[in-house]
Design a protein around this motif. Structure first.
Motif, mmCIF file in Angstrom:
data_model
loop_
_atom_site.group_PDB
_atom_site.id
_atom_site.type_symbol
_atom_site.label_atom_id
_atom_site.label_comp_id
_atom_site.label_asym_id
_atom_site.label_seq_id
_atom_site.Cartn_x
_atom_site.Cartn_y
_atom_site.Cartn_z
ATOM 1 N N LEU A 18 0.810 -1.206 0.000
ATOM 2 C CA LEU A 18 0.000 0.000 0.000
ATOM 3 C C LEU A 18 0.850 1.266 0.000
ATOM 4 N N ARG A 19 2.109 1.139 0.368
ATOM 5 C CA ARG A 19 3.007 2.293 0.344
ATOM 6 C C ARG A 19 3.743 2.437 -0.984
ATOM 7 N N LYS A 20 3.677 1.429 -1.797
ATOM 8 C CA LYS A 20 4.446 1.399 -3.028
ATOM 9 C C LYS A 20 3.656 1.974 -4.205
ATOM 10 N N PHE A 21 4.302 2.869 -4.940
ATOM 11 C CA PHE A 21 3.706 3.397 -6.160
ATOM 12 C C PHE A 21 3.491 2.280 -7.170
ATOM 13 N N GLU A 22 4.413 1.281 -7.161
ATOM 14 C CA GLU A 22 4.304 0.146 -8.079
ATOM 15 C C GLU A 22 3.027 -0.651 -7.846
ATOM 16 N N PHE A 23 2.617 -0.751 -6.582
ATOM 17 C CA PHE A 23 1.387 -1.485 -6.301
ATOM 18 C C PHE A 23 0.186 -0.814 -6.964
ATOM 19 N N TRP A 24 0.119 0.511 -6.852
ATOM 20 C CA TRP A 24 -1.030 1.214 -7.430
ATOM 21 C C TRP A 24 -0.985 1.182 -8.950
ATOM 22 N N LEU A 25 0.222 1.164 -9.526
ATOM 23 C CA LEU A 25 0.319 0.929 -10.963
ATOM 24 C C LEU A 25 -0.272 -0.433 -11.314
ATOM 25 N N TYR A 26 0.106 -1.437 -10.533
ATOM 26 C CA TYR A 26 -0.388 -2.796 -10.759
ATOM 27 C C TYR A 26 -1.911 -2.862 -10.607
ATOM 28 N N PHE A 27 -2.413 -2.151 -9.597
ATOM 29 C CA PHE A 27 -3.849 -2.116 -9.327
ATOM 30 C C PHE A 27 -4.609 -1.619 -10.556
ATOM 31 N N PHE A 28 -4.126 -0.514 -11.150
ATOM 32 C CA PHE A 28 -4.832 0.062 -12.296
ATOM 33 C C PHE A 28 -4.592 -0.726 -13.575
ATOM 34 N N VAL A 29 -3.432 -1.368 -13.705
ATOM 35 C CA VAL A 29 -3.210 -2.250 -14.842
ATOM 36 C C VAL A 29 -4.238 -3.374 -14.830
#
Length: 506
Positions: A299-310
């Protein structure tokens, strides 16, 4: 070892009947007419099933304290009640249900899937510690076959009346999971596999069975081709035989063990087993640590939110298309809703199988490909598929459904098992979000097209033309995000230290 394989066969059976929400397009148009609801309300009912999965963490907590057979029965009973009430309503056995009651029942039905799914994941991961990715991929691929199985049964036993078919679908959704859970419950358990070893030969045989099953499912879904050469009873019996065929593997293990005992063959390679056992413990230990810190890190990682929207603009968008397939087919004046639902189910089955096929047969190539790159590769043809739908030719509908079915299934399986709890309970939240958002946009545009024509239902290219352009554009954007994510996580992926990499590990 025979019991070990038998638990995987049970997981396959459970998953094959666990996708009850996937056959919704087969009777959605009829449900819309009976309830006298708008397309927007119908979309919300379809999305309610996805919303029920937001509480999937409850089944994960329950599995830590309750025996697996009880977790299994809780899930099947929830589905039995939710679909059972809807069946009784359509059969005029109970008084009229309100729209919000139907919405709530579908939410419970969606939640019930999580309980059975949790048991299947636990069996695959814990009973096959050195082949867990392949075991999970094999078992979950059968979820993609659910709609095909249910549709084949309805085609075999139900008349052509849409109202009667809708009743049979709901009755099967209610009763069939309970029956299969009763059969599987005595064998659903976590085994002490001890000195585990890789099971290449067994999985090779299982893959052959699965591939034959998928080919039969696709061929028998090709509308006029299947009806000409494959009668309904042949399709029904063929699927039943193919679902029973995996039993050959545990049966073969029993015969092999009996022959070894008879011939007094005893092979003990303590050093080799110790090496494998230590390797398995190391993997489990890493998995446990990552699972404990995974949620906070992700939840702190920008990469996670990229993955979420992908994932939102990829697999979730594909699922929304498949949920709306019934209305899309009707708006184009086609009559092949059942065959298209069966086809998308069979192709989704193949799509889900692709990642574990590559993992098994091309392990070295697979290690060098991040999950983000694989998702981008799968989403690229999806972009074109949405724009192909702008053509009003029937063949474009079949081509696009084929592409979207395969790619959606493949993207769904690109999670990994190291941080399963995080994967299942946090990332899955994008499915109901996307289902409501993208589905409601399609429903509002459908309503505008219906109003302009003055008809009860929207007919023609105007109904979904703008929707396909929007969905295709979002898919293009999601594909770009996937490759950006790949560029950002390429080095981290190679070290395999962060929990986000566990999600991207194919």
């Amino acid at each position: 070892m025979a019991l070990q394989w038998l638990t995987l066969v049970c997981a396959i059976w459970l998953q094959s009947i666990n996708g009850t929400n996937s056959n919704f397009p087969s009777y959605s148009s009829q449900l819309k007419r009976i309830l006298s609801i708008s397309q927007l309300q119908l979309n919300n009912i379809a999305s309610a099933s996805d919303a029920g999965k937001l509480l999937g963490f409850i089944s994960g907590i329950a599995s830590a304290y309750l025996p697996l057979w009880l977790v299994l029965f809780i899930g099947s009973i929830l589905g039995f009640i939710s679909y059972g009430f809807q069946f009784l309503f359509l059969a005029n056995q109970i008084s009229s249900l309100s729209y919000w009651q139907i919405f709530l029942l579908n939410s419970v039905a969606g939640h019930s899937i999580c309980w059975i799914n949790t048991v299947c994941y636990i069996i695959a991961i814990r009973n096959f510690p050195l082949d867990r990715q392949i075991a999970v991929g094999l078992s979950t691929s059968y979820v993609g076959l659910s709609a095909k199985i249910y549709t084949s049964i309805v085609d075999f036993v139900a008349p052509n009346s849409p109202n009667e078919r809708a009743k049979v679908f709901l009755l099967l959704n209610s009763v069939l999971p309970v029956l299969v859970c009763v059969v599987a419950a005595p064998l659903v358990r976590e085994l002490n596999v001890g000195k585990s070893k890789k099971l290449e030969k067994g999985f090779f045989a299982m893959f052959m069975i699965v591939i034959v099953t998928g080919i039969f499912a696709v061929i028998s879904s090709l509308g006029s081709v299947s009806s000409r050469f494959l009668p309904k009873y042949v399709i029904f019996i063929g699927l039943l035989v193919l679902l029973l065929l995996p039993l050959v593997i545990p049966l073969g293990e029993v015969i092999r063990e009996k022959l070894e005992q008879k011939c007094l063959i005893r092979v003990h390679d303590h050093e080799g087993f110790a090496s494998r056992e230590n390797s398995g413990e190391k993997l489990d230990g890493e998995s446990g640590v990552l699972g404990q810190i995974g949620a906070k890190l992700m939840l702190r990682k920008f990469e996670f939110w990229l993955y979420f929207f992908v994932y939102l603009f990829g697999a979730t968008l594909g699922l929304v298309y498949l949920n709306n397939l019934g209305q899309i087919v009707e708006s184009r004046g086609c009559s092949g809703t059942s065959s298209l639902v069966s086809l998308s189910s069979a192709l989704g089955f193949f799509g889900r199988l692709l990642p574990c096929l590559f993992d098994h047969f091309f392990p070295k190539c697979n290690r060098g490909l991040s999950g983000a790159a694989a998702m981008g590769a799968m989403m690229t043809p999806m972009c074109g598929a949405f724009f192909i739908l702008l053509s009003q030719r029937d063949i474009s509908l079949y081509i696009s459904t084929t592409i979207i079915g395969i790619c959606t299934g493949a993207i769904t399986e690109l999670f990994g098992t190291k941080c399963f709890a995080v994967n299942h309970n946090i990332l899955v939240s994008n499915i109901p979000i996307g289902s409501f958002l993208f589905g409601d946009v399609a429903a509002l545009l459908y309503k505008r097209g219906r109003s302009s024509s003055g008809e009860g239902n929207c007919m023609g290219e105007k109904c979904y033309q703008t929707t396909f352009i929007i969905w295709g554009s979002l898919c293009v954007f999601g594909t770009l995000l996937a490759f950006i994510l790949h560029a950002r996580t390429k080095k981290l992926y190679s070290h395999n230290r962060l929990c986000i990499e566990g999600n991207l590990d194919t």
